[in-house]
Design a protein around this motif. Structure first.
Motif, PDB file in Angstrom:
ATOM      1  N   MET A   1       0.844  -1.198   0.000  1.00 46.53           N
ATOM      2  CA  MET A   1       0.000   0.000   0.000  1.00 46.53           C
ATOM      3  C   MET A   1       0.880   1.250   0.000  1.00 46.53           C
ATOM      4  O   MET A   1       1.834   1.350   0.770  1.00 46.53           O
ATOM      5  CB  MET A   1      -0.906   0.013   1.243  1.00 46.53           C
ATOM      6  N   TYR A   2       0.546   2.202  -0.891  1.00 48.67           N
ATOM      7  CA  TYR A   2       1.289   3.445  -0.927  1.00 48.67           C
ATOM      8  C   TYR A   2       0.965   4.307   0.296  1.00 48.67           C
ATOM      9  O   TYR A   2      -0.118   4.212   0.879  1.00 48.67           O
ATOM     10  CB  TYR A   2       0.949   4.225  -2.194  1.00 48.67           C
ATOM     11  N   ALA A   3       1.917   5.180   0.646  1.00 50.69           N
ATOM     12  CA  ALA A   3       1.744   6.041   1.810  1.00 50.69           C
ATOM     13  C   ALA A   3       0.501   6.911   1.682  1.00 50.69           C
ATOM     14  O   ALA A   3      -0.242   7.115   2.652  1.00 50.69           O
ATOM     15  CB  ALA A   3       2.987   6.899   2.015  1.00 50.69           C
ATOM     16  N   MET A   4       0.240   7.421   0.482  1.00 51.02           N
ATOM     17  CA  MET A   4      -0.925   8.293   0.299  1.00 51.02           C
ATOM     18  C   MET A   4      -2.227   7.535   0.552  1.00 51.02           C
ATOM     19  O   MET A   4      -3.144   8.064   1.179  1.00 51.02           O
ATOM     20  CB  MET A   4      -0.920   8.875  -1.117  1.00 51.02           C
ATOM     21  N   GLU A   5      -2.287   6.296   0.083  1.00 57.86           N
ATOM     22  CA  GLU A   5      -3.481   5.484   0.323  1.00 57.86           C
ATOM     23  C   GLU A   5      -3.678   5.232   1.812  1.00 57.86           C
ATOM     24  O   GLU A   5      -4.799   5.312   2.338  1.00 57.86           O
ATOM     25  CB  GLU A   5      -3.357   4.139  -0.400  1.00 57.86           C
ATOM     26  N   ARG A   6      -2.583   4.915   2.497  1.00 60.20           N
ATOM     27  CA  ARG A   6      -2.646   4.647   3.935  1.00 60.20           C
ATOM     28  C   ARG A   6      -3.113   5.895   4.690  1.00 60.20           C
ATOM     29  O   ARG A   6      -3.946   5.817   5.597  1.00 60.20           O
ATOM     30  CB  ARG A   6      -1.262   4.199   4.426  1.00 60.20           C
ATOM     31  N   GLN A   7      -2.594   7.041   4.301  1.00 60.77           N
ATOM     32  CA  GLN A   7      -2.984   8.279   4.979  1.00 60.77           C
ATOM     33  C   GLN A   7      -4.450   8.620   4.727  1.00 60.77           C
ATOM     34  O   GLN A   7      -5.145   9.134   5.619  1.00 60.77           O
ATOM     35  CB  GLN A   7      -2.071   9.418   4.522  1.00 60.77           C
ATOM     36  N   GLN A   8      -4.936   8.319   3.539  1.00 59.59           N
ATOM     37  CA  GLN A   8      -6.354   8.547   3.255  1.00 59.59           C
ATOM     38  C   GLN A   8      -7.229   7.663   4.125  1.00 59.59           C
ATOM     39  O   GLN A   8      -8.279   8.101   4.639  1.00 59.59           O
ATOM     40  CB  GLN A   8      -6.634   8.283   1.774  1.00 59.59           C
ATOM     41  N   LEU A   9      -6.810   6.414   4.321  1.00 63.27           N
ATOM     42  CA  LEU A   9      -7.562   5.505   5.176  1.00 63.27           C
ATOM     43  C   LEU A   9      -7.521   5.956   6.633  1.00 63.27           C
ATOM     44  O   LEU A   9      -8.523   5.874   7.347  1.00 63.27           O
ATOM     45  CB  LEU A   9      -7.014   4.081   5.042  1.00 63.27           C
ATOM     46  N   ILE A  10      -6.353   6.442   7.075  1.00 62.40           N
ATOM     47  CA  ILE A  10      -6.244   6.953   8.449  1.00 62.40           C
ATOM     48  C   ILE A  10      -7.185   8.139   8.627  1.00 62.40           C
ATOM     49  O   ILE A  10      -7.874   8.260   9.652  1.00 62.40           O
ATOM     50  CB  ILE A  10      -4.791   7.351   8.769  1.00 62.40           C
ATOM     51  N   GLU A  11      -7.232   9.003   7.619  1.00 63.98           N
ATOM     52  CA  GLU A  11      -8.128  10.163   7.695  1.00 63.98           C
ATOM     53  C   GLU A  11      -9.581   9.709   7.806  1.00 63.98           C
ATOM     54  O   GLU A  11     -10.361  10.261   8.590  1.00 63.98           O
ATOM     55  CB  GLU A  11      -7.925  11.040   6.461  1.00 63.98           C
ATOM     56  N   GLN A  12      -9.963   8.706   7.034  1.00 67.30           N
ATOM     57  CA  GLN A  12     -11.327   8.185   7.104  1.00 67.30           C
ATOM     58  C   GLN A  12     -11.631   7.595   8.475  1.00 67.30           C
ATOM     59  O   GLN A  12     -12.728   7.799   9.026  1.00 67.30           O
ATOM     60  CB  GLN A  12     -11.530   7.119   6.022  1.00 67.30           C
ATOM     61  N   LEU A  13     -10.658   6.882   9.039  1.00 67.46           N
ATOM     62  CA  LEU A  13     -10.846   6.274  10.355  1.00 67.46           C
ATOM     63  C   LEU A  13     -11.040   7.326  11.435  1.00 67.46           C
ATOM     64  O   LEU A  13     -11.899   7.196  12.308  1.00 67.46           O
ATOM     65  CB  LEU A  13      -9.655   5.377  10.700  1.00 67.46           C
ATOM     66  N   ILE A  14     -10.238   8.374  11.378  1.00 72.28           N
ATOM     67  CA  ILE A  14     -10.323   9.380  12.448  1.00 72.28           C
ATOM     68  C   ILE A  14     -11.585  10.218  12.323  1.00 72.28           C
ATOM     69  O   ILE A  14     -12.160  10.648  13.331  1.00 72.28           O
ATOM     70  CB  ILE A  14      -9.058  10.244  12.491  1.00 72.28           C
ATOM     71  N   VAL A  15     -12.054  10.427  11.091  1.00 71.31           N
ATOM     72  CA  VAL A  15     -13.325  11.138  10.911  1.00 71.31           C
ATOM     73  C   VAL A  15     -14.474  10.297  11.468  1.00 71.31           C
ATOM     74  O   VAL A  15     -15.392  10.799  12.117  1.00 71.31           O
ATOM     75  CB  VAL A  15     -13.547  11.476   9.428  1.00 71.31           C
ATOM     76  N   ALA A  16     -14.394   8.980  11.240  1.00 71.72           N
ATOM     77  CA  ALA A  16     -15.463   8.085  11.687  1.00 71.72           C
ATOM     78  C   ALA A  16     -15.447   7.860  13.192  1.00 71.72           C
ATOM     79  O   ALA A  16     -16.500   7.842  13.844  1.00 71.72           O
ATOM     80  CB  ALA A  16     -15.346   6.743  10.963  1.00 71.72           C
ATOM     81  N   ASP A  17     -14.253   7.674  13.764  1.00 73.95           N
ATOM     82  CA  ASP A  17     -14.146   7.266  15.169  1.00 73.95           C
ATOM     83  C   ASP A  17     -13.733   8.380  16.120  1.00 73.95           C
ATOM     84  O   ASP A  17     -13.855   8.240  17.331  1.00 73.95           O
ATOM     85  CB  ASP A  17     -13.138   6.112  15.307  1.00 73.95           C
ATOM     86  N   GLY A  18     -13.183   9.464  15.580  1.00 70.36           N
ATOM     87  CA  GLY A  18     -12.757  10.569  16.434  1.00 70.36           C
ATOM     88  C   GLY A  18     -11.378  10.398  17.033  1.00 70.36           C
ATOM     89  O   GLY A  18     -10.793  11.342  17.547  1.00 70.36           O
ATOM     90  N   ARG A  19     -10.814   9.184  16.960  1.00 67.57           N
ATOM     91  CA  ARG A  19      -9.523   8.912  17.598  1.00 67.57           C
ATOM     92  C   ARG A  19      -8.894   7.688  16.941  1.00 67.57           C
ATOM     93  O   ARG A  19      -9.607   6.757  16.553  1.00 67.57           O
ATOM     94  CB  ARG A  19      -9.705   8.664  19.103  1.00 67.57           C
ATOM     95  N   VAL A  20      -7.566   7.670  16.813  1.00 68.17           N
ATOM     96  CA  VAL A  20      -6.845   6.494  16.337  1.00 68.17           C
ATOM     97  C   VAL A  20      -5.641   6.256  17.244  1.00 68.17           C
ATOM     98  O   VAL A  20      -5.127   7.183  17.867  1.00 68.17           O
ATOM     99  CB  VAL A  20      -6.371   6.646  14.872  1.00 68.17           C
ATOM    100  N   ALA A  21      -5.208   4.996  17.311  1.00 65.34           N
ATOM    101  CA  ALA A  21      -4.051   4.618  18.127  1.00 65.34           C
ATOM    102  C   ALA A  21      -2.920   4.147  17.221  1.00 65.34           C
ATOM    103  O   ALA A  21      -3.146   3.418  16.251  1.00 65.34           O
ATOM    104  CB  ALA A  21      -4.429   3.506  19.104  1.00 65.34           C
ATOM    105  N   VAL A  22      -1.711   4.548  17.540  1.00 69.46           N
ATOM    106  CA  VAL A  22      -0.542   4.221  16.723  1.00 69.46           C
ATOM    107  C   VAL A  22      -0.378   2.711  16.581  1.00 69.46           C
ATOM    108  O   VAL A  22      -0.191   2.185  15.476  1.00 69.46           O
ATOM    109  CB  VAL A  22       0.736   4.852  17.324  1.00 69.46           C
ATOM    110  N   VAL A  23      -0.420   1.989  17.697  1.00 69.30           N
ATOM    111  CA  VAL A  23      -0.187   0.542  17.670  1.00 69.30           C
ATOM    112  C   VAL A  23      -1.244  -0.166  16.824  1.00 69.30           C
ATOM    113  O   VAL A  23      -0.927  -1.059  16.020  1.00 69.30           O
ATOM    114  CB  VAL A  23      -0.163  -0.026  19.100  1.00 69.30           C
ATOM    115  N   GLU A  24      -2.493   0.239  16.971  1.00 65.76           N
ATOM    116  CA  GLU A  24      -3.564  -0.396  16.202  1.00 65.76           C
ATOM    117  C   GLU A  24      -3.405  -0.131  14.708  1.00 65.76           C
ATOM    118  O   GLU A  24      -3.639  -1.018  13.878  1.00 65.76           O
ATOM    119  CB  GLU A  24      -4.923   0.107  16.693  1.00 65.76           C
ATOM    120  N   LEU A  25      -3.004   1.086  14.350  1.00 69.04           N
ATOM    121  CA  LEU A  25      -2.789   1.399  12.939  1.00 69.04           C
ATOM    122  C   LEU A  25      -1.612   0.618  12.369  1.00 69.04           C
ATOM    123  O   LEU A  25      -1.668   0.153  11.221  1.00 69.04           O
ATOM    124  CB  LEU A  25      -2.554   2.909  12.768  1.00 69.04           C
ATOM    125  N   ALA A  26      -0.556   0.483  13.160  1.00 69.15           N
ATOM    126  CA  ALA A  26       0.606  -0.280  12.699  1.00 69.15           C
ATOM    127  C   ALA A  26       0.214  -1.732  12.410  1.00 69.15           C
ATOM    128  O   ALA A  26       0.625  -2.312  11.397  1.00 69.15           O
ATOM    129  CB  ALA A  26       1.725  -0.208  13.734  1.00 69.15           C
TER     130      ALA A  26
END
Length: 259
Positions: A1-26
């Protein structure tokens, strides 16, 4: 997965959940925690999120942001009404005694329900919130006491040493408390130190503390913590807390009531 794709998914996750954890994303993306931290740093530069210990929160949930009373009144009004109705189960039918109402839009929903309760032996109600005082003034079945002090414009609530001292001389049977955030690690919090001091006094004075907080407040951490979870008897909310928060509430002995 390209970095841009990963960052887009992280953005979607944080919009949906309000919070993300580093370990879980890794784990989710099969990358190192350092890679995730670089992604979060880039997203923070774009204004998408605010990095916090162990992860990130959506930018609108940073520690000092506080919407006005008018803005908050328009948000999730149906959920707040449902929470208020469920919270009143803390009072027996036809209850007498004393109630403290904290400032806030969900506690204001509690006040509106109290104002419409059948008249009988009056319920003693105390508040430092000007808007709540306006709702309850003259209501049948309510004897109202207003706590004075310097009125903070953003919340229309009395704050300062005078208000804190007056609350310290009370022992209400039940306090309905508002908050801007509640989390496993930081407890119950709010952005303003003066508001926090008043809320801390309410928690210390009340025989039973009922926290009314909609799902937007769950797992949020604002600037000032004013109560530990074990100081809250009941949390009334409209969504099940996250695994971490639910475990912390259980350990603290705090009941969770879903509206």
């Amino acid at each position: 997965m390209y970095a841009m794709e990963r960052q887009q998914l992280i953005e979607q996750l944080i919009v949906a959940d309000g919070r993300v954890a580093v370990v879980e994303l890794a784990d989710r993306f099969a990358v190192t925690t350092e890679t995730v931290r670089r992604d979060l740093a880039l997203l923070e530069e774009r204004g998408v999120l605010q990095r916090v210990h162990g992860g990130a929160v959506v930018a609108s949930r940073t520690s000092t942001i506080e919407p006005s009373l008018a803005e908050r009144s328009e948000r999730r009004s149906a959920a707040k009404e449902a929470i208020a109705r469920r919270a009143l189960d803390a009072l027996a039918s036809g209850a007498t005694g004393s109630v403290y109402l904290d400032a806030g839009t969900t506690t204001a929903a509690v006040a509106r329900l109290l104002a419409g309760r059948p008249s009988g032996r009056p319920l003693e109600v105390v508040t430092h919130a000007m808007t709540i005082g306006h709702v309850l003034a003259g209501a049948a079945g309510v004897n109202l006491t207003a706590i004075g002090g310097r009125v903070r414009g953003l919340t229309a609530a009395a704050v300062g040493a005078q208000a804190v001292a007056a609350i310290g001389h009370l022992r209400p049977d039940v306090a309905f408390l508002g908050a801007n955030g509640i989390s496993a690690d930081f407890g119950v919090s709010t952005p303003d130190p003066d508001e926090a001091a008043v809320k801390r006094a309410i928690v210390a004075s009340a025989r039973r503390v009922v926290l009314v907080a909609d799902a937007d407040k769950l797992d949020a951490e604002l600037l000032v913590s004013f109560a530990a979870l074990d100081e809250i008897d009941v949390l009334v909310t409209d969504a099940a807390p996250s695994t971490a928060l639910a475990a912390a509430l259980d350990e603290a002995g705090t009941e969770v009531w879903l509206a």
